[in-house]
Design a protein around this motif. Sequence first.
Motif, PDB file in Angstrom:
ATOM      1  N   VAL A 137       0.853  -1.196   0.000  1.00 52.80           N
ATOM      2  CA  VAL A 137       0.000   0.000   0.000  1.00 52.80           C
ATOM      3  C   VAL A 137       0.885   1.241   0.000  1.00 52.80           C
ATOM      4  N   ARG A 138       0.452   2.288  -0.665  1.00 53.18           N
ATOM      5  CA  ARG A 138       1.258   3.516  -0.787  1.00 53.18           C
ATOM      6  C   ARG A 138       0.748   4.529   0.247  1.00 53.18           C
ATOM      7  N   VAL A 139       1.274   4.396   1.457  1.00 51.70           N
ATOM      8  CA  VAL A 139       0.768   5.179   2.593  1.00 51.70           C
ATOM      9  C   VAL A 139       1.289   6.616   2.540  1.00 51.70           C
ATOM     10  N   VAL A 140       0.382   7.563   2.681  1.00 54.50           N
ATOM     11  CA  VAL A 140       0.735   8.974   2.803  1.00 54.50           C
ATOM     12  C   VAL A 140       0.074   9.506   4.074  1.00 54.50           C
ATOM     13  N   LYS A 141       0.892   9.904   5.022  1.00 59.32           N
ATOM     14  CA  LYS A 141       0.364  10.467   6.270  1.00 59.32           C
ATOM     15  C   LYS A 141       0.150  11.959   6.083  1.00 59.32           C
ATOM     16  N   THR A 142      -1.055  12.418   6.373  1.00 60.36           N
ATOM     17  CA  THR A 142      -1.319  13.861   6.298  1.00 60.36           C
ATOM     18  C   THR A 142      -2.622  14.156   7.032  1.00 60.36           C
ATOM     19  N   LEU A 143      -2.909  15.415   7.234  1.00 60.65           N
ATOM     20  CA  LEU A 143      -4.173  15.911   7.814  1.00 60.65           C
ATOM     21  C   LEU A 143      -4.391  15.462   9.257  1.00 60.65           C
ATOM     22  N   ASN A 144      -3.358  14.877   9.903  1.00 55.56           N
ATOM     23  CA  ASN A 144      -3.541  14.346  11.254  1.00 55.56           C
ATOM     24  C   ASN A 144      -3.216  15.354  12.357  1.00 55.56           C
ATOM     25  N   THR A 145      -2.922  16.598  11.973  1.00 56.15           N
ATOM     26  CA  THR A 145      -2.465  17.579  12.966  1.00 56.15           C
ATOM     27  C   THR A 145      -3.459  18.712  13.180  1.00 56.15           C
ATOM     28  N   LEU A 146      -4.699  18.492  12.775  1.00 54.65           N
ATOM     29  CA  LEU A 146      -5.679  19.584  12.905  1.00 54.65           C
ATOM     30  C   LEU A 146      -7.090  19.023  12.947  1.00 54.65           C
ATOM     31  N   SER A 147      -8.030  19.890  13.286  1.00 57.96           N
ATOM     32  CA  SER A 147      -9.411  19.479  13.491  1.00 57.96           C
ATOM     33  C   SER A 147     -10.137  19.249  12.160  1.00 57.96           C
ATOM     34  N   ASN A 148     -11.132  18.347  12.200  1.00 61.08           N
ATOM     35  CA  ASN A 148     -11.861  17.950  10.976  1.00 61.08           C
ATOM     36  C   ASN A 148     -12.294  19.119  10.082  1.00 61.08           C
ATOM     37  N   PRO A 149     -12.965  20.138  10.652  1.00 57.23           N
ATOM     38  CA  PRO A 149     -13.476  21.189   9.765  1.00 57.23           C
ATOM     39  C   PRO A 149     -12.358  21.878   8.981  1.00 57.23           C
ATOM     40  N   LEU A 150     -11.187  22.022   9.645  1.00 55.37           N
ATOM     41  CA  LEU A 150     -10.061  22.693   8.991  1.00 55.37           C
ATOM     42  C   LEU A 150      -9.422  21.840   7.912  1.00 55.37           C
ATOM     43  N   MET A 151      -9.536  20.510   8.046  1.00 58.39           N
ATOM     44  CA  MET A 151      -8.934  19.617   7.048  1.00 58.39           C
ATOM     45  C   MET A 151      -9.463  19.939   5.656  1.00 58.39           C
ATOM     46  N   VAL A 152     -10.765  20.214   5.607  1.00 58.31           N
ATOM     47  CA  VAL A 152     -11.431  20.373   4.311  1.00 58.31           C
ATOM     48  C   VAL A 152     -11.810  21.828   4.034  1.00 58.31           C
ATOM     49  N   ASP A 153     -11.460  22.726   4.966  1.00 52.33           N
ATOM     50  CA  ASP A 153     -11.671  24.153   4.730  1.00 52.33           C
ATOM     51  C   ASP A 153     -10.651  24.968   5.531  1.00 52.33           C
ATOM     52  N   PRO A 154      -9.404  24.972   5.037  1.00 50.70           N
ATOM     53  CA  PRO A 154      -8.348  25.667   5.785  1.00 50.70           C
ATOM     54  C   PRO A 154      -8.637  27.148   5.991  1.00 50.70           C
ATOM     55  N   SER A 155      -9.507  27.728   5.167  1.00 51.42           N
ATOM     56  CA  SER A 155      -9.778  29.170   5.287  1.00 51.42           C
ATOM     57  C   SER A 155     -10.478  29.528   6.594  1.00 51.42           C
ATOM     58  N   LEU A 156     -10.969  28.525   7.321  1.00 51.74           N
ATOM     59  CA  LEU A 156     -11.686  28.804   8.571  1.00 51.74           C
ATOM     60  C   LEU A 156     -10.788  29.400   9.655  1.00 51.74           C
ATOM     61  N   VAL A 157      -9.472  29.238   9.508  1.00 59.08           N
ATOM     62  CA  VAL A 157      -8.531  29.805  10.496  1.00 59.08           C
ATOM     63  C   VAL A 157      -7.476  30.633   9.773  1.00 59.08           C
ATOM     64  N   ASN A 158      -7.270  31.851  10.247  1.00 54.73           N
ATOM     65  CA  ASN A 158      -6.185  32.723   9.762  1.00 54.73           C
ATOM     66  C   ASN A 158      -6.162  32.845   8.232  1.00 54.73           C
ATOM     67  N   GLY A 159      -7.334  32.892   7.637  1.00 51.98           N
ATOM     68  CA  GLY A 159      -7.426  33.032   6.184  1.00 51.98           C
ATOM     69  C   GLY A 159      -6.780  31.899   5.416  1.00 51.98           C
ATOM     70  N   GLY A 160      -6.654  30.735   6.063  1.00 48.60           N
ATOM     71  CA  GLY A 160      -6.042  29.586   5.382  1.00 48.60           C
ATOM     72  C   GLY A 160      -4.525  29.596   5.428  1.00 48.60           C
ATOM     73  N   ASP A 161      -3.945  30.578   6.139  1.00 45.95           N
ATOM     74  CA  ASP A 161      -2.483  30.708   6.176  1.00 45.95           C
ATOM     75  C   ASP A 161      -1.914  29.930   7.368  1.00 45.95           C
ATOM     76  N   HIS A 162      -1.695  28.647   7.159  1.00 42.78           N
ATOM     77  CA  HIS A 162      -1.092  27.767   8.168  1.00 42.78           C
ATOM     78  C   HIS A 162      -0.590  26.528   7.438  1.00 42.78           C
ATOM     79  N   THR A 163      -0.115  25.527   8.177  1.00 46.22           N
ATOM     80  CA  THR A 163       0.705  24.483   7.543  1.00 46.22           C
ATOM     81  C   THR A 163       0.094  23.095   7.668  1.00 46.22           C
ATOM     82  N   ILE A 164       0.211  22.345   6.576  1.00 46.29           N
ATOM     83  CA  ILE A 164      -0.171  20.932   6.580  1.00 46.29           C
ATOM     84  C   ILE A 164       1.058  20.116   6.155  1.00 46.29           C
ATOM     85  N   PHE A 165       1.281  18.994   6.826  1.00 46.98           N
ATOM     86  CA  PHE A 165       2.467  18.176   6.575  1.00 46.98           C
ATOM     87  C   PHE A 165       2.088  16.919   5.802  1.00 46.98           C
TER      88      PHE A 165
END
Lengths: 228, 228
Positions: A137-165
Amino acid sequence: MNIGIIGTGGVARAIGAKAASLGHTVILGTRNVEETRKRTQGDGMGNPSFAEWHRSHPAIALGTFAEAAAFGELIVNAASGTGSIPALRAAGEANLKGKVLIDISNPLDFSNGFPPSLSIANTDSLGETIQRTFPGVRVVKTLNTLSNPLMVDPSLVNGGDHTIFVSGNDAPAKAAVIELLTSFGWKDGSIIDLGDITTARGTEQLLPLWVRLFGKFQTPMFQFKIVR
Amino acid sequence: MNIGIIGTGGVARAIGAKAASLGHTVILGTRNVEETRKRTQGDGMGNPSFAEWHRSHPAIALGTFAEAAAFGELIVNAASGTGSIPALRAAGEANLKGKVLIDISNPLDFSNGFPPSLSIANTDSLGETIQRTFPGVRVVKTLNTLSNPLMVDPSLVNGGDHTIFVSGNDAPAKAAVIELLTSFGWKDGSIIDLGDITTARGTEQLLPLWVRLFGKFQTPMFQFKIVR
């Protein structure tokens, strides 16, 4: 694209609803379909029962873990930390093989209450454990460092200006995931590819700080931003 | 104020030089004063020998761990992670008792090379270990999540707009530390008091991500910022 999501909780619903709204076909997978359908209680974390949620998302199908995995061209692991390996085993290695698997789960251990500790940490991670358990399987870890709503709408905090790994061993798999993240609203400069799947240790070990910030702010609507 | 710093490495020098420039009287403490004075080699991490550094910072005294601890009204632990407890034992409980101790150290374990793991993690932290070992000391964990130059000059990155965390059981001790941080250039909104010393687990476990970002950026001049 056909997307199979392992799990029916808050993360699964957030990703499923967003992906469906973007035109993807989505199945959420669960251990026992009838049991999930019949549940009338919420999950105690603010999420309504599946049935209640499903009424407003009728286009999203519900199936077994194996049905979701077989259907998906892309798989999302949105099971709990302790439930991930059992759920993926139930999904079936043959159904997962060769596919990109986005692992959003964190190995949170609530057995001693809040704040949770990690059931896997330091010299290993859940992302690596999944990759090791399912080498095809080609595992990609991501989106595990923030709350659900922000995963799919980063603009909800700080105009979307933050980081995803993003962490993973397979460059084309990471590119496909970054494309999906971009469609979710993540801007190019917000996405940091940390390297191989062992870098998931770093993002999973952000959670002990995340839970304390959540406790302090009394809201999950905050994010990490890397500044230079 | 008289400040005793446990350690003579990069962190100790950065804090010592900044504190001295602000008018404090500083002693750096080391295991063996003569050995530290005689060293002619740098530490392999870009820091010159102590003697070379000391020539440009003649106002800062060098003493034993015990002399530094006895002299300081405020103590800074800038020893290595594995060296912290032995150094503080050598400093002497009686010399530390009742004092504020700023713990900057991280329990990094380089025994398997780079990236390091943590020698204490998950259900414990070095900050807690120090507090438990020296119950009469007022431990405040801070400044452990960023590079030395940024500790004492936050403006070097993103105009100083990023986050520093504070953990500790003693509210007046934290207030004193926050006052010192403010004198270093940390702005009010940049300082987050996470709570008691157990919250040091969160900041120490940031290091596994920090070291990967350092590896990626090839510079330590970056920082975490919490956005809301």
